[in-house]
Write an enzyme that holds these catalytic residues in place. Structure first.
Site, PDB file in Angstrom:
ATOM      1  N   ARG A  59       0.831  -1.219   0.000  1.00 47.42           N
ATOM      2  CA  ARG A  59       0.000   0.000   0.000  1.00 47.42           C
ATOM      3  C   ARG A  59       0.860   1.262   0.000  1.00 47.42           C
ATOM      4  NH1 ARG A  59      -2.518  -4.033   2.867  1.00 47.42           N
ATOM      5  NH2 ARG A  59      -1.368  -3.437   4.728  1.00 47.42           N
ATOM      6  N   GLU A  96       6.282 -10.830  15.275  1.00 43.97           N
ATOM      7  CA  GLU A  96       5.837 -11.414  16.544  1.00 43.97           C
ATOM      8  C   GLU A  96       6.204 -12.908  16.573  1.00 43.97           C
ATOM      9  OE1 GLU A  96       1.756 -10.613  17.175  1.00 43.97           O
ATOM     10  OE2 GLU A  96       1.709 -11.635  19.126  1.00 43.97           O
TER      11      GLU A  96
HETATM   12  P1  AMP Z   1       4.917  -2.799  11.455  1.00 45.26           P
HETATM   13  O1  AMP Z   1       6.189  -3.330  10.843  1.00 45.26           O
HETATM   14  O2  AMP Z   1       4.505  -3.558  12.697  1.00 45.26           O
HETATM   15  O3  AMP Z   1       4.978  -1.310  11.704  1.00 45.26           O
HETATM   16  O4  AMP Z   1       3.759  -3.077  10.407  1.00 45.26           O
HETATM   17  C1  AMP Z   1       3.594  -2.214   9.345  1.00 45.26           C
HETATM   18  C2  AMP Z   1       3.095  -2.903   8.097  1.00 45.26           C
HETATM   19  O5  AMP Z   1       2.086  -3.877   8.354  1.00 45.26           O
HETATM   20  C3  AMP Z   1       2.477  -1.870   7.195  1.00 45.26           C
HETATM   21  O6  AMP Z   1       2.963  -2.112   5.866  1.00 45.26           O
HETATM   22  C4  AMP Z   1       0.989  -2.069   7.305  1.00 45.26           C
HETATM   23  O7  AMP Z   1       0.382  -2.000   6.042  1.00 45.26           O
HETATM   24  C5  AMP Z   1       0.807  -3.449   7.935  1.00 45.26           C
HETATM   25  N1  AMP Z   1      -0.061  -3.420   9.158  1.00 45.26           N
HETATM   26  C6  AMP Z   1       0.342  -3.696  10.421  1.00 45.26           C
HETATM   27  N2  AMP Z   1      -0.677  -3.600  11.292  1.00 45.26           N
HETATM   28  C7  AMP Z   1      -1.762  -3.238  10.567  1.00 45.26           C
HETATM   29  C8  AMP Z   1      -3.153  -2.950  10.907  1.00 45.26           C
HETATM   30  N3  AMP Z   1      -3.619  -3.027  12.158  1.00 45.26           N
HETATM   31  N4  AMP Z   1      -3.963  -2.584   9.898  1.00 45.26           N
HETATM   32  C9  AMP Z   1      -3.517  -2.504   8.619  1.00 45.26           C
HETATM   33  N5  AMP Z   1      -2.241  -2.756   8.245  1.00 45.26           N
HETATM   34  C10 AMP Z   1      -1.366  -3.128   9.197  1.00 45.26           C
END
Ligand code: AMP
Length: 176
Positions: A59, A96
């Site tokens: 996205r 995780e």
């Molecule tokens: P992080 O590495 O934990 O910051 O996760 C970020 C990536 O995971 C991004 O590319 C988001 O599109 C996706 N992502 C993580 N959590 C969510 C959520 N609750 N809703 C939508 N996309 C998420």
């Protein structure tokens, strides 16, 4: 900001129980909200010299591509492992459960490029941190990171700011 917030759909328990998935496809299909989101992503960086946008799969490609177009600069895709055809730099990061990796082409950015990182959402910041490390390994300067959505309870924005990269976001949702 209500325009942006209201255009994002929440899907409970996706992709697994307990996760509130913040779905931006409903924002992207809404011309006014999409336009506003791109304008607001660009606004804080308008006065700065930026050479490229780096967008995180998938996205972040849509929003980041539009931001790059608006700034009339190039775009560098940060992809999941194994998708890029040319020689790459790879950075692994913890999930995780298990680990994942992101890659950029070795020539995606030029030495000294000032790069704005873009994604739809920052949660734990693991993906964005790996992207920052990759861009730095490619001798780019990451001048900032812009997200449509921040989940502040997961601490990702702070994690990126602790790397010395300023973070902006359009809306924050409490909880995970
Ligand atoms: P992080 O590495 O934990 O910051 O996760 C970020 C990536 O995971 C991004 O590319 C988001 O599109 C996706 N992502 C993580 N959590 C969510 C959520 N609750 N809703 C939508 N996309 C998420």
């Amino acid at each position: 900001m209500d325009l942006i917030r209201d255009a994002i759909r929440t899907i409970p328990d996706y992709p697994k129980a307990g996760i509130q998935f913040r779905d931006v496809t409903t924002l992207l299909k809404d011309a006014r909200a999409f336009r506003a989101a791109v304008d607001l992503l660009v606004q804080p960086w308008a006065g700065q010299k930026i050479d490229k946008v780096a967008g995180i799969e998938a996205r972040g490609f849509i929003l980041g591509g539009a931001v790059a177009h608006q700034l009339s600069i190039g775009f560098a895709p940060v992809r999941k492992r194994g998708k890029l055809p040319h020689q790459t730099l790879i950075e692994e990061y913890e999930l995780e459960y298990g680990e994942d990796a992101v890659e950029i082409h070795i020539d995606a950015v030029d030495e000294g490029d000032r790069v704005l990182l873009v994604d739809d959402l920052i949660a734990t910041g693991g993906t964005a941190e790996a992207a920052v490390k990759l861009l730095r390994r490619a001798d780019a300067e990451v001048v900032g990171a812009a997200f449509a959505v921040d989940l502040p309870d997961l601490g990702g924005a702070k994690r990126i700011e602790d790397l010395g990269v300023p973070v902006t976001s359009l809306v924050a949702f409490e909880g995970e």
